[in-house]
Motif scaffolding. Sequence first.
Motif, PDB file in Angstrom:
ATOM      1  N   GLU A 140      -6.664 136.894  63.557  1.00 47.49           N
ATOM      2  CA  GLU A 140      -8.171 137.363  64.272  1.00 47.49           C
ATOM      3  C   GLU A 140      -8.441 138.182  63.021  1.00 47.49           C
ATOM      4  N   LYS A 141      -8.186 138.301  62.223  1.00 45.99           N
ATOM      5  CA  LYS A 141      -9.717 138.712  61.258  1.00 45.99           C
ATOM      6  C   LYS A 141     -10.805 137.687  60.800  1.00 45.99           C
ATOM      7  N   ALA A 142     -10.836 136.349  60.694  1.00 40.40           N
ATOM      8  CA  ALA A 142     -11.482 135.113  60.992  1.00 40.40           C
ATOM      9  C   ALA A 142     -12.419 134.769  62.420  1.00 40.40           C
ATOM     10  N   ARG A 143     -11.657 135.553  63.239  1.00 43.32           N
ATOM     11  CA  ARG A 143     -12.306 135.317  64.784  1.00 43.32           C
ATOM     12  C   ARG A 143     -12.960 136.853  65.138  1.00 43.32           C
ATOM     13  N   ARG A 144     -12.281 137.950  65.123  1.00 43.21           N
ATOM     14  CA  ARG A 144     -12.876 138.828  65.035  1.00 43.21           C
ATOM     15  C   ARG A 144     -14.608 138.625  63.657  1.00 43.21           C
ATOM     16  N   ALA A 145     -14.890 138.147  62.780  1.00 42.32           N
ATOM     17  CA  ALA A 145     -16.139 138.331  61.658  1.00 42.32           C
ATOM     18  C   ALA A 145     -16.927 137.076  62.116  1.00 42.32           C
ATOM     19  N   ALA A 146     -15.951 136.298  63.465  1.00 46.85           N
ATOM     20  CA  ALA A 146     -17.149 135.209  63.847  1.00 46.85           C
ATOM     21  C   ALA A 146     -17.628 136.149  64.772  1.00 46.85           C
ATOM     22  N   ASP A 147     -16.852 136.894  65.653  1.00 47.52           N
ATOM     23  CA  ASP A 147     -17.534 137.816  66.614  1.00 47.52           C
ATOM     24  C   ASP A 147     -18.370 138.453  66.939  1.00 47.52           C
ATOM     25  N   GLY A 148     -18.311 139.274  65.319  1.00 55.34           N
ATOM     26  CA  GLY A 148     -19.736 139.995  64.599  1.00 55.34           C
ATOM     27  C   GLY A 148     -20.930 139.277  64.817  1.00 55.34           C
ATOM     28  N   ALA A 149     -20.982 138.073  64.000  1.00 56.58           N
ATOM     29  CA  ALA A 149     -22.122 137.059  64.124  1.00 56.58           C
ATOM     30  C   ALA A 149     -22.747 136.700  65.576  1.00 56.58           C
ATOM     31  N   GLY A 150     -22.049 137.207  66.254  1.00 50.59           N
ATOM     32  CA  GLY A 150     -22.103 136.520  67.923  1.00 50.59           C
ATOM     33  C   GLY A 150     -21.660 134.805  68.249  1.00 50.59           C
ATOM     34  N   LEU A 151     -20.812 134.774  67.303  1.00 48.46           N
ATOM     35  CA  LEU A 151     -20.713 133.053  67.810  1.00 48.46           C
ATOM     36  C   LEU A 151     -18.657 132.889  67.448  1.00 48.46           C
ATOM     37  N   LEU A 152     -18.105 132.257  67.799  1.00 53.03           N
ATOM     38  CA  LEU A 152     -17.153 132.034  68.385  1.00 53.03           C
ATOM     39  C   LEU A 152     -16.750 130.869  67.285  1.00 53.03           C
ATOM     40  N   PHE A 153     -15.376 131.364  66.366  1.00 57.26           N
ATOM     41  CA  PHE A 153     -14.146 130.389  66.345  1.00 57.26           C
ATOM     42  C   PHE A 153     -13.180 130.393  67.037  1.00 57.26           C
ATOM     43  N   PRO A 154     -12.625 128.994  67.429  1.00 52.84           N
ATOM     44  CA  PRO A 154     -12.248 128.445  68.705  1.00 52.84           C
ATOM     45  C   PRO A 154     -10.453 128.455  68.389  1.00 52.84           C
ATOM     46  N   LEU A 155      -9.930 128.285  67.125  1.00 55.36           N
ATOM     47  CA  LEU A 155      -8.591 127.679  67.554  1.00 55.36           C
ATOM     48  C   LEU A 155      -7.888 129.454  67.660  1.00 55.36           C
ATOM     49  N   ALA A 156      -7.021 128.993  68.537  1.00 58.31           N
ATOM     50  CA  ALA A 156      -6.130 129.596  69.614  1.00 58.31           C
ATOM     51  C   ALA A 156      -4.527 129.538  69.209  1.00 58.31           C
ATOM     52  N   ILE A 157      -4.288 130.588  68.476  1.00 65.46           N
ATOM     53  CA  ILE A 157      -2.084 130.040  68.929  1.00 65.46           C
ATOM     54  C   ILE A 157      -1.672 131.675  69.169  1.00 65.46           C
ATOM     55  N   ALA A 158      -0.830 131.790  69.532  1.00 66.31           N
ATOM     56  CA  ALA A 158       0.265 132.867  69.767  1.00 66.31           C
ATOM     57  C   ALA A 158      -0.530 133.368  68.316  1.00 66.31           C
ATOM     58  N   PRO A 159       0.662 133.847  67.472  1.00 64.32           N
ATOM     59  CA  PRO A 159       0.621 134.348  66.780  1.00 64.32           C
ATOM     60  C   PRO A 159      -0.724 134.550  65.679  1.00 64.32           C
ATOM     61  N   GLN A 160      -1.693 135.134  66.305  1.00 67.06           N
ATOM     62  CA  GLN A 160      -2.584 135.223  65.543  1.00 67.06           C
ATOM     63  C   GLN A 160      -3.028 136.713  64.613  1.00 67.06           C
ATOM     64  N   ASP A 161      -1.961 137.116  64.675  1.00 70.16           N
ATOM     65  CA  ASP A 161      -2.318 138.228  64.158  1.00 70.16           C
ATOM     66  C   ASP A 161      -1.314 138.491  62.503  1.00 70.16           C
ATOM     67  N   LYS A 162      -0.931 137.376  62.751  1.00 72.64           N
ATOM     68  CA  LYS A 162      -0.300 136.589  61.013  1.00 72.64           C
ATOM     69  C   LYS A 162      -0.741 135.616  60.810  1.00 72.64           C
ATOM     70  N   ALA A 163      -1.054 134.860  61.268  1.00 74.54           N
ATOM     71  CA  ALA A 163      -1.146 133.145  61.069  1.00 74.54           C
ATOM     72  C   ALA A 163      -2.073 133.521  60.389  1.00 74.54           C
ATOM     73  N   GLN A 164      -2.269 132.496  59.152  1.00 76.80           N
ATOM     74  CA  GLN A 164      -3.260 132.884  57.746  1.00 76.80           C
ATOM     75  C   GLN A 164      -3.900 131.419  57.770  1.00 76.80           C
ATOM     76  N   ILE A 165      -5.169 131.461  57.847  1.00 79.16           N
ATOM     77  CA  ILE A 165      -5.913 130.279  57.442  1.00 79.16           C
ATOM     78  C   ILE A 165      -5.313 129.128  56.653  1.00 79.16           C
ATOM     79  N   GLY A 166      -5.223 129.860  55.401  1.00 76.40           N
ATOM     80  CA  GLY A 166      -4.700 128.737  54.344  1.00 76.40           C
ATOM     81  C   GLY A 166      -3.565 127.896  55.312  1.00 76.40           C
ATOM     82  N   GLY A 167      -2.493 128.985  56.242  1.00 74.73           N
ATOM     83  CA  GLY A 167      -1.423 128.097  56.253  1.00 74.73           C
ATOM     84  C   GLY A 167      -1.883 127.547  57.986  1.00 74.73           C
TER      85      GLY A 167
END
Length: 475
Positions: free
Chosen positions: A119-146
Motif C-alpha cells: 500500500e505504501k509503495a503504491r501511494r508513493a508511486a501515486d504521489g509522483a503521478g505514476l502507478l506501481f501495478p502489483l495488486a494482491i488482496a493483503p496490500q496493507d500487510k504484504a511487504q516489498i521484500g516478501g
Amino acid sequence: MKRQDSRTIKSLEEILGPDNVLSDARDMAPYVVELRRRFNNPARAIAIPTSLDRLQALVKWANANRVPLVPQGGNTGMVGGQVPKNGNEIIVSMARINRVRKVDGDGAFMFAEAGVTLEKARRAADGAGLLFPLAIAPQDKAQIGGILSSNAGGLQVLAYGNARQLCLGIEAVLADGSLFRGLNGLKKNNTGYDLSSLLVGAEGTLGIISAASLKLFARPEGFETAFINLASPEAALELFRELSRRLGTSLTTFELMPDFGIAMQLRHGMIDKNPARSRSDWYVLAQVSRLPGQDRNGLSQGLEAARNNRTIKDFVISGKPGEQRRMWQVREQLSSAQSREGASIKHDVSVPVSAVPELIRTGCKAAGKIVPGIRPCPFGHLGDGNIHFNLSQPVDADATAYMEGAGKIHDAIYEIVAELGGSISAEHGIGQLKTGLLKEYKDPVAYEMMKKIKNILDPNNILNPGKMLDQAPEQ
Ligand SMILES: Cc1cc2nc3c(=O)[nH]c(=O)nc-3n(C[C@H](O)[C@H](O)[C@H](O)COP(=O)(O)OP(=O)(O)OC[C@H]3O[C@@H](n4cnc5c(N)ncnc54)[C@H](O)[C@@H]3O)c2cc1C
C-alpha cells in the motif's frame, strides 16, 4: 528458558538493541502462526532490525554461530515459508526497515526498502503521478521484500507481469553478512548473470532482501469493467483471444468464475444479487485500463462483437467505481464463500493459457471419480493460465474425512497439470508446503542446480532451512 536460549537473546539484544528483540511466547505469537494456521511451530526469538548495518551484523553473527534465520515480511504468504519449521529458528522481521528511499519519475522507478508495505509503495508511486501495478488482496500487510521473495502475481499480471518482471534490481544481505548491491534504475544492464532475478522468488533461502528497485508505469485515467455470461471455459478462452487481439496490454484483468462461486455467495448472504445480467454456468470479470486520451469504447465494442458471434451470452459493463466494486467483490469473496461451505481442497496451478479448458474439464472429471458429489470451484487468472483449482466437499460430507482423502485428489490434479506442461505452483511458491512436490515435479537437472546454488551462497544452511529444498545442502 534454556541457558543456550538466554545467551542467544542476550547476543541479539546486543546486536539489535533490547527494544528490537521479542522472546516472550505471547509477543511472538503473531509472528509464528500464519494466516491459515496450517503451520504453528515455535521460534527461538523474533529479531526486528532497524537498519541495514544491524541486519548485516545479525546475519554475520547467525552464520558464525550456525543459527537458522527465517526472513519475514507481512506474514501473509500461503505456503509457510515465513514461519519456523523446526522450532529452533529466529524470525527476522523486516517491518522496521521500511523507507521509500527515492522515486524517479523520469526513469519510472522507485527504490523501496523491504519492509515497505504494498500500500505504501503504491501511494508513493501515486504521489509522483505514476502507478506501481502489483495488486494482491493483503496490500496493507504484504511487504516489498516478501512480495519479491515469493514472486507474487495477483490481478494485473496480464498487463504488467509478476513481481520478478516489475523489479529492476535488488539489494540483499547474503548468508555471510556481506551486502549484494544490485539496486539500479537501469532499463538496460547487460553485465553477466542476473543475480537480482535469482534472489527474487528465492523465498529467503539465498539472502535477505533489504531493498528493491521497482518499475513504475503511466497511471490510468480510468477503468472499464465488465461482468460477462458464458457457457463454458472454452468460450472464455475464445473471448480472451478476441479481447487480447483488440485491446493488447490495456486488458489488465481476465478472471474466470463458475456459477457455483456466485451461488454460494448468494446462499450465505455475502451479496444481495448476481452482478451479471442473468444466470449462466460461467462468468468472466474483465477490466481495461484507459490512459489519458485513450478511447473508452474498446471493451464494449469487443464484447458486442463476441455477443453477435455467440462466443458470449451477455454482459454488463461499467466505468462507475461503485458498480465496479460490486463486480470485484464477487471475485474477491470466492475463497471465503468456499470456507462457509465446509472443507475445500486447493491447488494453485498454471498451464499454458490454451490448456485451461482441458485442465478444468479433466480435473473436474478426475476429482468426481475419486469423491462422488465433490463440488469443483475452479476460478482465477485465465489470462495467465493460472487457475485456483479448488474443490468443495460434497454437501453433508464429513469435513475431516474429506480432507484426509486430499492426497489422492492432489495426485490426480498435479498429474494432469504436469501432462499439460504446467506448474504445481503458479504464484504462491513452495515454502514448507510443497517441498516434496517440487522435488517430484521439477526437472531433476534444474533441482540439482538449485541445490548447488543454495550450497554456494549459504554453505551453513542458515537462511530459511528446510524451505523450498527439503534437505540441507551437502557440506
Ligand atoms: C488474501 C490473500 C490473497 C493473496 N493473493 C495473492 C495473489 O493474488 N497472487 C499472489 O501471487 N499471491 C497472493 N497471495 C500470497 C502472496 O504471495 C503473499 O501475500 C505476499 O507475496 C507475501 O508478502 P509478505 O510480505 O506477507 O511475505 P511473508 O509471508 O512474510 O513471506 C513470504 C516469503 O518471503 C520470504 N521473505 C519475506 N521477506 C523477505 C525478505 N526481506 N528477504 C528475503 N525473504 C523474505 C519469507 O521467508 C517467505 O518465504 C495472497 C495472500 C493472501 C493472504
